[in-house]
Design a protein around this motif. Structure first.
Motif, short mmCIF file in Angstrom:
data_model
loop_
_atom_site.label_atom_id
_atom_site.label_comp_id
_atom_site.label_asym_id
_atom_site.label_seq_id
_atom_site.Cartn_x
_atom_site.Cartn_y
_atom_site.Cartn_z
N TRP A 1 0.83 -1.20 0.00
CA TRP A 1 0.00 0.00 0.00
C TRP A 1 0.87 1.25 0.00
N VAL A 2 1.92 1.26 0.81
CA VAL A 2 2.81 2.42 0.88
C VAL A 2 3.52 2.63 -0.45
N ALA A 3 3.94 1.56 -1.11
CA ALA A 3 4.59 1.69 -2.41
C ALA A 3 3.63 2.26 -3.44
N GLU A 4 2.39 1.81 -3.40
CA GLU A 4 1.37 2.35 -4.32
C GLU A 4 1.12 3.83 -4.05
N LEU A 5 1.03 4.19 -2.79
CA LEU A 5 0.86 5.59 -2.41
C LEU A 5 2.06 6.42 -2.87
N CYS A 6 3.24 5.88 -2.70
CA CYS A 6 4.47 6.56 -3.13
C CYS A 6 4.41 6.86 -4.63
N GLU A 7 4.00 5.87 -5.41
CA GLU A 7 3.89 6.07 -6.86
C GLU A 7 2.82 7.11 -7.21
N THR A 8 1.68 7.03 -6.52
CA THR A 8 0.58 7.95 -6.81
C THR A 8 0.98 9.39 -6.50
#
Length: 98
Positions: free
Chosen positions: A63-70
């Motif tokens: 989830w944190v990696a996805e948020l980082c990308e977003t």
């Protein structure tokens, strides 16, 4: 930004690399945005290191990696828009009055 099967550490490392490129760009032109870009890069690099070492600073790495990308995607779009606006402003100043 990346494929769904990419590991969280790889996703965040990719974002950190893109941020490092932006830091170099801003540093080379003495752009005031370099200070924020550098801070953002260091934060992202620290997150990537924690994920890569297996000692993440979060409970849900995917989830944190996805948020980082977003967030990075929004940041890069905003900075690109500023660059386009600045380029247009410069061209308007350089063109003869009509």
């Amino acid at each position: 930004m990346t494929a769904e099967f990419t590991l969280p550490a790889e996703k965040v490392t990719l974002v950190a690399g893109l941020l490092a490129d932006r830091v170099r760009q801003y540093d080379s032109t003495h752009d005031r945005r370099a200070a924020f870009a550098h801070t953002y890069y260091r934060l992202t690099k620290t997150l990537a290191t924690g994920l890569d070492s297996g000692n993440p600073v979060c409970n849900d790495p995917p989830w944190v990696a996805e948020l980082c990308e977003t967030l990075a995607s929004a940041y890069f779009r905003a900075m690109d828009s500023i660059d386009e606006w600045l380029a247009g402003r410069w061209l308007r100043r350089r063109s003869p009055a009509q």
